[in-house]
Design an enzyme around this catalytic site. Sequence first.
Site, PDB file in Angstrom:
ATOM      1  N   GLU A 252       4.810  -4.487  -6.970  1.00 29.27           N
ATOM      2  CA  GLU A 252       4.105  -4.372  -5.684  1.00 29.27           C
ATOM      3  C   GLU A 252       2.970  -3.382  -5.871  1.00 29.27           C
ATOM      4  O   GLU A 252       3.193  -2.196  -6.091  1.00 29.27           O
ATOM      5  CB  GLU A 252       5.064  -3.910  -4.585  1.00 29.27           C
ATOM      6  CG  GLU A 252       4.492  -4.080  -3.191  1.00 29.27           C
ATOM      7  CD  GLU A 252       3.926  -2.807  -2.608  1.00 29.27           C
ATOM      8  OE1 GLU A 252       2.678  -2.654  -2.611  1.00 29.27           O
ATOM      9  OE2 GLU A 252       4.713  -1.970  -2.160  1.00 29.27           O
ATOM     10  N   CYS A 286      -0.530   1.172   1.392  1.00 29.11           N
ATOM     11  CA  CYS A 286      -0.918  -0.046   0.680  1.00 29.11           C
ATOM     12  C   CYS A 286      -1.108  -1.219   1.634  1.00 29.11           C
ATOM     13  O   CYS A 286      -1.933  -2.100   1.380  1.00 29.11           O
ATOM     14  CB  CYS A 286       0.108  -0.389  -0.394  1.00 29.11           C
ATOM     15  SG  CYS A 286       1.793  -0.569   0.212  1.00 29.11           S
TER      16      CYS A 286
END
Length: 507
Positions: A252, A286
Amino acid sequence: MTAEVHKPTQTETPGLPVVVDGRLRSTHPGTGALVGEFPVADDTDVRAAVRNAREAARWWAGLGFGGRAERLGRWRAALARRMPELARVVHDEGGKPVGDAVIEITAAIDHVAWAARHARRVLGPRRVGGSILLPDQSALVTYQPFGVVGVIGPWNYPVFTPMGSIAYALAAGNAVVFKPSEYTPAVGQWLVDSFAEAVGDEPVFQVVHGLGETGAALCAAGIDKLAFTGSTRTGKKVMAACSETLTPVLVECGGKDAMIVAADADLDDAADAACWAGMSNAGQTCIGIERVYVHDSVADAFVDKLVAKARALRVGSDDEADIGPITMPGQVDVIRRHIADALARGGTAVLGGNDAVDPPYVHPTILLDVPEDSAAVREETFGPTLTVSRVPDLDEAIRRANATGYGLGSAVFSRRSGMAVATRLRSGMTSINGGMSFVGLPALPFGGVGDSGFGRIHGADGLREFARPKSIARRRFRTPMPIMSFRRGPRTDALIPKLVRFLHGRG
């Protein structure tokens, strides 16, 4: 853990991790106060941790879903009771406002509960359909834990983000060796210590501290799977390291998330969500919004509302601040470069600008008319900045939102077209009439596409990510027409094509 006042030397920068006499030193990025020192794990230490974890994994898997759920329930309860203590550690180490830390921890606890509660349903044995060609066989799928899962966590959400791998890996029956970010080792140590106090028994959940070398050692230490969260550049290095041993990875990475505001949007809600998703945690998220595309007809009103909300935010390191310091000192230079480039190329700062960068803080900045090929639009900024662009229609908004290598999260505000837009956005998750709301729903899988990585945490997909599917075919009776046998004979060979044509010959 109580922070003590620490005056950084000339070779130290507040918040920048340093290794002194084999110990990793962690300090507050705003004040330089010492949070803690932790032994750096070398290759030998990491391999020892993995060996210990492998023994513990056998015991942990043997507990079954019920035994693991009971123990994870103990840990969840401990986290809930001690939430103010953990929130203070998050604040002391990363500079995050305590209120934001509480929200982060609350979401993490919810995920521990969901993973423990649903593991049996998702990963328990299940029958699947058989075949007319093999009527004597029944089909079953089981899920088996990998064994030892390595987790490399980030610093921006040091509780919530790694917990999306840790809790689900544990619930699936794995042991975990956790390498927290070198910027937040105290948080990682706190999590492991609290688990040991609540669960005890075996070293099912361990921590190894250090810089990049420790993470590389974990990749090569014989783990059965690795879950990584971090930059795209580092993610590629992790994948390369794990490829040497064909160790499967879940990656990720970053994002450059876009929000689309349609002409029929609720502008108050849209401005509030853009401000929160773009500015909270000092923009170090993020899945935070960094780009906003607004329909021409409502752009002026939207910008006015957004600027008013962002201007009211308070920046600092005290308990009253809405926005804390930039955790990674080096990120300040990236934010400064993006702002300067945007303004030099014709963009306009309606809030903040070059003067907003005041290390270790960056004040909220909103930029208009920034070229689409500028760094502020193309690269991950990871600061409390937003670019806002006018668009003539939703098609153009979608085109611009998708015109990046990243594909993590996204958002759309519209009373009538939300779902239609969401399905066309190239991202792993989308919020309709909300900002980052998908992250608070444990049943939803979380992950990205493209430069944002692959694999999923959270939800049923997250549980399956940490277990191997095992397929079992069981013969129930002796068939008079064996197909997978040399006993089948000419009669069966002649009958098989006829049966196939009957079953599949009509389109």
